[in-house]
Design a protein around this motif. Sequence first.
Motif, PDB file in Angstrom:
ATOM      1  N   SER A 118      30.336  24.799  -8.757  1.00 47.41           N
ATOM      2  CA  SER A 118      29.624  26.042  -8.314  1.00 47.41           C
ATOM      3  C   SER A 118      28.074  26.012  -8.809  1.00 47.41           C
ATOM      4  N   GLN A 119      28.033  25.709 -10.060  1.00 54.65           N
ATOM      5  CA  GLN A 119      26.717  25.601 -10.450  1.00 54.65           C
ATOM      6  C   GLN A 119      25.985  24.441 -10.162  1.00 54.65           C
ATOM      7  N   ALA A 120      26.553  23.373 -10.096  1.00 55.39           N
ATOM      8  CA  ALA A 120      25.817  22.126  -9.351  1.00 55.39           C
ATOM      9  C   ALA A 120      25.352  22.263  -8.112  1.00 55.39           C
ATOM     10  N   CYS A 121      26.140  23.046  -7.352  1.00 53.32           N
ATOM     11  CA  CYS A 121      25.859  23.112  -5.943  1.00 53.32           C
ATOM     12  C   CYS A 121      24.602  24.069  -5.871  1.00 53.32           C
ATOM     13  N   GLY A 122      24.741  25.241  -6.504  1.00 56.42           N
ATOM     14  CA  GLY A 122      23.538  26.151  -6.482  1.00 56.42           C
ATOM     15  C   GLY A 122      22.436  25.750  -7.010  1.00 56.42           C
ATOM     16  N   ALA A 123      22.466  24.825  -8.021  1.00 58.24           N
ATOM     17  CA  ALA A 123      21.369  24.319  -8.914  1.00 58.24           C
ATOM     18  C   ALA A 123      20.547  23.149  -7.816  1.00 58.24           C
ATOM     19  N   VAL A 124      21.376  22.410  -6.902  1.00 55.28           N
ATOM     20  CA  VAL A 124      20.709  21.484  -6.065  1.00 55.28           C
ATOM     21  C   VAL A 124      20.111  22.325  -4.892  1.00 55.28           C
ATOM     22  N   VAL A 125      20.874  23.122  -4.363  1.00 53.20           N
ATOM     23  CA  VAL A 125      20.279  23.919  -3.456  1.00 53.20           C
ATOM     24  C   VAL A 125      19.083  24.800  -3.640  1.00 53.20           C
ATOM     25  N   GLY A 126      19.297  25.164  -4.816  1.00 59.19           N
ATOM     26  CA  GLY A 126      17.834  25.898  -5.402  1.00 59.19           C
ATOM     27  C   GLY A 126      16.883  24.850  -5.723  1.00 59.19           C
ATOM     28  N   ALA A 127      16.960  23.857  -6.201  1.00 58.42           N
ATOM     29  CA  ALA A 127      16.000  22.862  -6.383  1.00 58.42           C
ATOM     30  C   ALA A 127      15.309  22.465  -5.098  1.00 58.42           C
ATOM     31  N   ALA A 128      16.009  22.248  -3.965  1.00 55.11           N
ATOM     32  CA  ALA A 128      15.547  21.984  -2.669  1.00 55.11           C
ATOM     33  C   ALA A 128      14.733  22.717  -2.236  1.00 55.11           C
ATOM     34  N   LYS A 129      15.230  24.004  -2.169  1.00 54.19           N
ATOM     35  CA  LYS A 129      14.503  25.336  -1.574  1.00 54.19           C
ATOM     36  C   LYS A 129      13.024  25.475  -2.228  1.00 54.19           C
ATOM     37  N   ALA A 130      13.057  25.243  -3.549  1.00 58.88           N
ATOM     38  CA  ALA A 130      11.953  25.486  -4.401  1.00 58.88           C
ATOM     39  C   ALA A 130      11.085  24.310  -4.472  1.00 58.88           C
ATOM     40  N   ALA A 131      11.392  23.125  -4.196  1.00 63.82           N
ATOM     41  CA  ALA A 131      10.875  21.711  -4.473  1.00 63.82           C
ATOM     42  C   ALA A 131       9.438  21.800  -3.821  1.00 63.82           C
ATOM     43  N   VAL A 132       8.373  21.411  -4.595  1.00 66.66           N
ATOM     44  CA  VAL A 132       7.103  21.164  -4.096  1.00 66.66           C
ATOM     45  C   VAL A 132       6.796  19.736  -4.087  1.00 66.66           C
ATOM     46  N   VAL A 133       6.542  19.085  -2.923  1.00 61.46           N
ATOM     47  CA  VAL A 133       6.523  17.498  -2.476  1.00 61.46           C
ATOM     48  C   VAL A 133       5.267  17.204  -3.137  1.00 61.46           C
ATOM     49  N   PRO A 134       5.105  16.034  -4.076  1.00 60.20           N
ATOM     50  CA  PRO A 134       3.843  15.830  -4.697  1.00 60.20           C
ATOM     51  C   PRO A 134       2.484  15.486  -3.681  1.00 60.20           C
ATOM     52  N   PRO A 135       1.682  16.142  -3.753  1.00 63.77           N
ATOM     53  CA  PRO A 135       0.509  15.909  -2.400  1.00 63.77           C
ATOM     54  C   PRO A 135       0.268  14.527  -2.639  1.00 63.77           C
ATOM     55  N   ALA A 136      -0.424  14.219  -1.526  1.00 66.55           N
ATOM     56  CA  ALA A 136      -0.911  12.660  -1.326  1.00 66.55           C
ATOM     57  C   ALA A 136      -2.587  12.836  -0.960  1.00 66.55           C
ATOM     58  N   ASP A 137      -3.243  13.904  -1.711  1.00 74.42           N
ATOM     59  CA  ASP A 137      -4.456  14.072  -1.287  1.00 74.42           C
ATOM     60  C   ASP A 137      -5.648  13.371  -2.103  1.00 74.42           C
ATOM     61  N   ARG A 138      -4.839  12.615  -3.341  1.00 71.40           N
ATOM     62  CA  ARG A 138      -5.708  11.872  -4.268  1.00 71.40           C
ATOM     63  C   ARG A 138      -4.764  10.735  -4.818  1.00 71.40           C
ATOM     64  N   PRO A 139      -5.297   9.540  -5.164  1.00 72.48           N
ATOM     65  CA  PRO A 139      -4.800   8.549  -5.779  1.00 72.48           C
ATOM     66  C   PRO A 139      -4.320   8.793  -7.448  1.00 72.48           C
ATOM     67  N   VAL A 140      -3.005   8.479  -7.575  1.00 74.08           N
ATOM     68  CA  VAL A 140      -2.349   8.862  -8.655  1.00 74.08           C
ATOM     69  C   VAL A 140      -2.619   7.791  -9.742  1.00 74.08           C
ATOM     70  N   ILE A 141      -2.917   8.231 -11.004  1.00 75.63           N
ATOM     71  CA  ILE A 141      -2.738   7.238 -12.303  1.00 75.63           C
ATOM     72  C   ILE A 141      -1.679   7.669 -13.185  1.00 75.63           C
ATOM     73  N   GLY A 142      -0.820   6.730 -13.517  1.00 76.50           N
ATOM     74  CA  GLY A 142       0.049   6.863 -14.469  1.00 76.50           C
ATOM     75  C   GLY A 142      -0.357   6.413 -15.753  1.00 76.50           C
ATOM     76  N   MET A 143      -0.077   7.163 -16.722  1.00 76.80           N
ATOM     77  CA  MET A 143      -0.657   7.155 -18.164  1.00 76.80           C
ATOM     78  C   MET A 143       0.574   7.145 -19.154  1.00 76.80           C
ATOM     79  N   SER A 144       0.615   6.282 -20.120  1.00 72.59           N
ATOM     80  CA  SER A 144       1.694   6.689 -21.181  1.00 72.59           C
ATOM     81  C   SER A 144       0.787   7.077 -22.472  1.00 72.59           C
TER      82      SER A 144
END
Length: 427
Positions: free
Chosen positions: A174-200
């Motif tokens: 039940s925790q897992a199901c609540g967590a994934v539904v909550g995450a899917a409801k609240a998730a913000v899709v990464p925008p594609a408005d600028r090129p992305v640079i990965g840095m370590s």
Amino acid sequence: MTTEAKGLKDEPRILMIGTGDTKADELLFMRERIEAVGGRAVMMDVSVLGDPPYVPDHDRHAVAAAAGTTIEAIAASGDENTAMTLMAKGAANLARSLHERCAIDGMIALGGTMGTDLALDVALALPLGVPKFVVSTIAYSHLVPPERIAGDLMMILWAGGLYGLNGACKAVLSQACGAVVGAAKAAVVPPADRPVIGMSSLGKSCLAYMVTLKPELERRGYEVVVFHTTGMGGRALEAIAAQRGFAAVFDLSLQELANHHAGSVVSSGADRLENAGRAGIPQIVAPGAVDMVDFPTWQPVPPRFAERPYHAHNRLLASVTSDGPTRREIARAIGAKLAGATAPTAFILPAGGIQQWDQQGEPLHEPDALTAFVDEMRAAVPGSVEMHEVAGHINDPAFAAKALEIFDRWVAEGIVAPGVRKGEAAA
């Protein structure tokens, strides 16, 4: 206020994966819990030998077809490992297709070692930002190699889940199901408005270049994502690079590569420093903190490092330094990985030091070992890679300036896509 006004997704569709022929009670309980908290279960059955006592949205025949075969051929493939590997291929392909068609908003999978093996492939097939949850009897186990873990994967131990439903099992599911539904409801899709640079990087105190580079790259119109190279940070960078999620990579902290070379569990996998080059992404590389090897503080110091300088960062993570011969080995390993790059690659060698504590007066100052590394690195960088040497330290302003000089030239030459500044429209 409506859910739309709050930015919440209404009734997210959760891809639910499991072997319905053996775990129907658990999966049907999970479906009920997903729907109880406002989600909609999209059930994928990955059984091999039998059908579940319910009608899944995507049955085992569809999964097999997505692997380019039939369920009958999979059942006759020879052994359970081969069969489940084929089902994993089909499940991953089908999940990817469902996401591309905007038919799912998240995924959850249930399994022991077999189901977890399959679920890890499915999670890797979905891009960063799609909620991924695995309920597993081996959650967080060292049985799971780092290269199999998606950068945003969530796991929970399937406590009491070996055979049938019980109170402990229901609490976890039940925790897992609540967590994934909550995450899917609240998730913000990464925008594609600028090129992305990965840095370590390895923290701001050890490697300080990101303090300069990040705002400078943002000023040029790029989004900069910095990954902490303590194992899973580098894994996330590699996973996104493999999916061609970056316009360019500043891979300036290779400490995880040294960890893997030394056999440390603080590893990002054998393919560290390979995926950007393999995917054709331009990359600027430097050997930040590659003179250190991390291991768990709660384990004994590995015998080969027993006499080396030692530092416990906290009760989880400790470090030692490599000696000169080991640093030469690491330099050659870096060179071999750079040779596989299929896009423009530049290597910056800061001859004056590669992390904060290797400078004169600091506890990890070992000039002879640093000299051995620098000498070997000069020879190891392949001819296909731009070689740039700076006399100073990696934390000196000259290092960051050199990285920006290379990057700006690549943008001017069309090697890297131009940034998008405020007020401009993305191409």
